[in-house]
Design an enzyme around this catalytic site. Structure first.
Site, PDB file in Angstrom:
ATOM      1  CE1 TYR A  48      -3.124  -2.941   0.359  1.00 40.19           C
ATOM      2  CE2 TYR A  48      -3.701  -2.175   2.554  1.00 40.19           C
ATOM      3  CZ  TYR A  48      -3.878  -3.064   1.506  1.00 40.19           C
ATOM      4  OH  TYR A  48      -4.824  -4.047   1.625  1.00 40.19           O
ATOM      5  CG  HIS A 106      -1.007  -8.522   0.023  1.00 40.49           C
ATOM      6  ND1 HIS A 106      -0.623  -7.203   0.083  1.00 40.49           N
ATOM      7  CD2 HIS A 106      -2.339  -8.491  -0.223  1.00 40.49           C
ATOM      8  CE1 HIS A 106      -1.668  -6.410  -0.120  1.00 40.49           C
ATOM      9  NE2 HIS A 106      -2.720  -7.178  -0.312  1.00 40.49           N
TER      10      HIS A 106
END
Length: 276
Positions: A48, A106
């Site tokens: 992110y 992830h």
């Protein structure tokens, strides 16, 4: 705030604040606002590119670190033991903390050498297991892992994943993946629990919002909770942040839940774990 309890006894607030795409100069302030209106569960990721801002927002909030449940994730380019170790070390530095409450792999598929994904996942998992044993990470898990990704990992894992974070909302509820994870004792978390604007404008969602006296977003979030799934909504508006926490005073009836579970597919983000 109500809590789920992971199988290792760690308590996790039932609603988290997602920080995906919270990356501009206002990111720190958005995190501060989320904490000020009552969130105690923050979800970020190395990919992110906002861990510094999340860390700064936590530090500026005045809220004790021990009162915040903090999650980050290891990106799929770092699916090896050493790279995962380095990723977590960098995350800790940027987040200005010496421990994580939860760290996830992830995505199951690496960016390269995709035919070796099982080997890479296990190597990265060994690093998370070691960090868990060292109390650097209080809980470990995965994200976007479907049952056929979890099965080989769990067969070799010394420590079973505690969490699986999946895209989950009315119109894309991945019933098989959720059921399998829950049957194995994993807590399922929902990313994109509001399903983007398309879901919020669906006629059924609007009908139920009127029936229950709630917003369309609150219907989507309660949908997750009533299915024992932890939602991670995100917003830059303090008013909507507060509303997204105001979901503990009602439940969706079995008949209406069936209608929501059987909605046509809508709002899917477009990334499938086998092909992304």
């Amino acid at each position: 705030m109500e809590y789920f309890t992971l199988y290792n006894g760690v308590k996790i607030p039932k609603v988290g604040f997602g920080t995906y795409k919270v990356t501009d100069q206002s990111a720190q302030g958005i995190v501060e606002t989320a904490l000020s209106v009552g969130y105690r569960h923050l979800d970020t990721a190395r990919m992110y590119l906002n861990e510094k801002e999340v860390g700064a927002g936590m530090a500026a909030s005045g809220i004790s670190r021990k009162d915040i449940f903090l999650t980050t994730k290891v990106w799929r380019d770092d699916l090896s033991y050493d790279a995962t170790m380095a990723s977590v070390e960098n995350s800790l530095k940027d987040l200005q903390t010496d421990y994580l409450d939860l760290c996830l792999l992830h995505w199951p598929m690496p960016g390269t050498d995709r035919d070796k994904w099982q080997e890479k996942d296990l190597s990265a998992w060994r690093a998370l297991e070691q960090l868990y044993k060292e109390n650097v990470i209080r809980s470990i898990g995965v994200s976007n892992f479907l049952p056929h990704h979890l099965m080989p990992l769990m067969k070799e894992a010394e420590i079973t994943p505690m969490v699986n974070q999946l895209e989950y909302h009315p119109g894309y509820c991945q019933a098989h993946a959720v059921h399998y994870a829950q049957q194995q004792g994993l807590l399922v978390e929902a990313w994109s629990p509001l399903g983007r604007t398309r879901v919020l404008e669906e006629s059924l969602i609007l009908e139920l919002a009127e029936k229950y006296g709630k917003t369309p977003a609150q219907i989507c979030l309660r949908f997750a909770l009533d299915n024992q799934v932890l939602p991670l909504p995100k917003s830059s508006s303090a008013e909507r942040m507060k509303a997204n926490l105001d979901i503990f005073d009602f439940s969706i009836s079995p008949e209406d839940m069936s209608r929501l579970m059987c909605m046509p597919q809508t709002g899917w983000g477009g990334h499938h774990p086998d092909t992304f």
